[in-house]
Design a protein around this motif. Structure first.
Motif, mmCIF file in Angstrom:
data_model
loop_
_atom_site.group_PDB
_atom_site.id
_atom_site.type_symbol
_atom_site.label_atom_id
_atom_site.label_comp_id
_atom_site.label_asym_id
_atom_site.label_seq_id
_atom_site.Cartn_x
_atom_site.Cartn_y
_atom_site.Cartn_z
ATOM 1 N N UNK A 1 -0.226 3.601 11.460
ATOM 2 C CA UNK A 1 -1.657 3.299 11.516
ATOM 3 C C UNK A 1 -2.153 2.833 10.142
ATOM 4 N N UNK A 2 -1.713 3.487 9.077
ATOM 5 C CA UNK A 2 -2.106 3.070 7.726
ATOM 6 C C UNK A 2 -1.655 1.634 7.460
ATOM 7 N N UNK B 1 -4.022 -1.676 6.622
ATOM 8 C CA UNK B 1 -3.803 -2.582 5.490
ATOM 9 C C UNK B 1 -3.629 -4.016 5.962
ATOM 10 N N UNK B 2 -2.876 -4.208 7.044
ATOM 11 C CA UNK B 2 -2.700 -5.553 7.605
ATOM 12 C C UNK B 2 -4.043 -6.118 8.060
ATOM 13 N N UNK C 1 -6.098 -7.221 5.101
ATOM 14 C CA UNK C 1 -5.640 -8.521 4.575
ATOM 15 C C UNK C 1 -6.136 -9.659 5.469
ATOM 16 N N UNK C 2 -6.048 -9.481 6.789
ATOM 17 C CA UNK C 2 -6.524 -10.508 7.717
ATOM 18 C C UNK C 2 -8.037 -10.693 7.587
ATOM 19 N N UNK C 3 -8.765 -9.584 7.452
ATOM 20 C CA UNK C 3 -10.216 -9.670 7.248
ATOM 21 C C UNK C 3 -10.523 -10.445 5.971
ATOM 22 N N UNK D 1 -12.730 1.442 -0.439
ATOM 23 C CA UNK D 1 -11.830 0.288 -0.450
ATOM 24 C C UNK D 1 -12.318 -0.762 -1.452
ATOM 25 N N UNK D 2 -13.620 -0.968 -1.494
ATOM 26 C CA UNK D 2 -14.198 -1.907 -2.452
ATOM 27 C C UNK D 2 -13.927 -1.456 -3.880
ATOM 28 N N UNK D 3 -14.090 -0.182 -4.149
ATOM 29 C CA UNK D 3 -13.807 0.363 -5.475
ATOM 30 C C UNK D 3 -12.331 0.170 -5.830
ATOM 31 N N UNK D 4 -11.450 0.444 -4.879
ATOM 32 C CA UNK D 4 -10.013 0.245 -5.117
ATOM 33 C C UNK D 4 -9.729 -1.221 -5.432
ATOM 34 N N UNK D 5 -10.346 -2.132 -4.698
ATOM 35 C CA UNK D 5 -10.164 -3.561 -4.958
ATOM 36 C C UNK D 5 -10.699 -3.965 -6.315
ATOM 37 N N UNK D 6 -11.866 -3.433 -6.671
ATOM 38 C CA UNK D 6 -12.454 -3.733 -7.980
ATOM 39 C C UNK D 6 -11.529 -3.234 -9.094
#
Length: 163
Positions: A16-17, A21-22, A25-27, A149-154
């Motif tokens: 599921x994790x 993640x997939x 990436x598609x989003x 998730x946004x924080x992780x990306x930043x």
């Protein structure tokens, strides 16, 4: 719980994790394509639209702070700002609080935001319909996940920018 059952649960969680993640990436790809089409409709470069969004969300902002946030070289940022100003999307204003009298801040012009909003109206309407299917508790969980998730990306972006 038996060791086999806990092993099955761990495999399901990993699967599921991986699917999440997939999907992220598609989003990311789909939103990038949407933004590209919006940029084209507005006769902007993709990077110009990205910076306009940052200015709209964070402004007024100094050009150097915007360059850092966007991960762009200051000279590149000057070209972006020149194009946005020429197109009537932003204004550069003297920063009255700065010690250096040459300092400026960048502010998005609100009267142009309707053009951008209109181009995203289809996606926004679809999102409203999709989110209506969730309870308040589920929406809070999703909002928390997206913030984290946004924080992780930043953080990942900053780490690559400093490499």
């Amino acid at each position: 719980m038996s060791p086999a059952a806990s092993g099955d649960e761990a495999r399901r969680s990993r699967r599921v994790a991986s699917e999440i993640k997939d999907s992220l990436r598609e989003l990311s790809n789909q939103l990038s394509l949407l933004n590209h089409h919006v940029s084209a409709q507005l006769a902007l470069k993709d990077v110009d639209l990205d910076c306009l969004e940052l200015i709209t969300r964070s402004g007024p902002i100094s050009p150097s702070a915007l360059a850092r946030r966007a991960g762009l070289h200051p000279a590149t940022m000057t070209g972006v700002l020149d194009r946005l100003q020429k197109g009537g999307w932003i204004v550069r204003e003297r920063d009255p609080e700065a010690a250096d009298r040459r300092a400026v801040t960048i502010r998005a012009l609100r009267d142009r935001s309707a053009e951008v909003f209109q181009l995203y109206s289809g996606m926004n309407g679809t999102m409203d319909e999709l989110l209506a299917d969730y309870s308040e508790a589920e929406l809070q969980l999703l909002a928390d996940f997206l913030r984290r998730t946004t924080t992780a990306g930043r953080n990942a972006t900053a780490a690559l920018g400093n490499a």
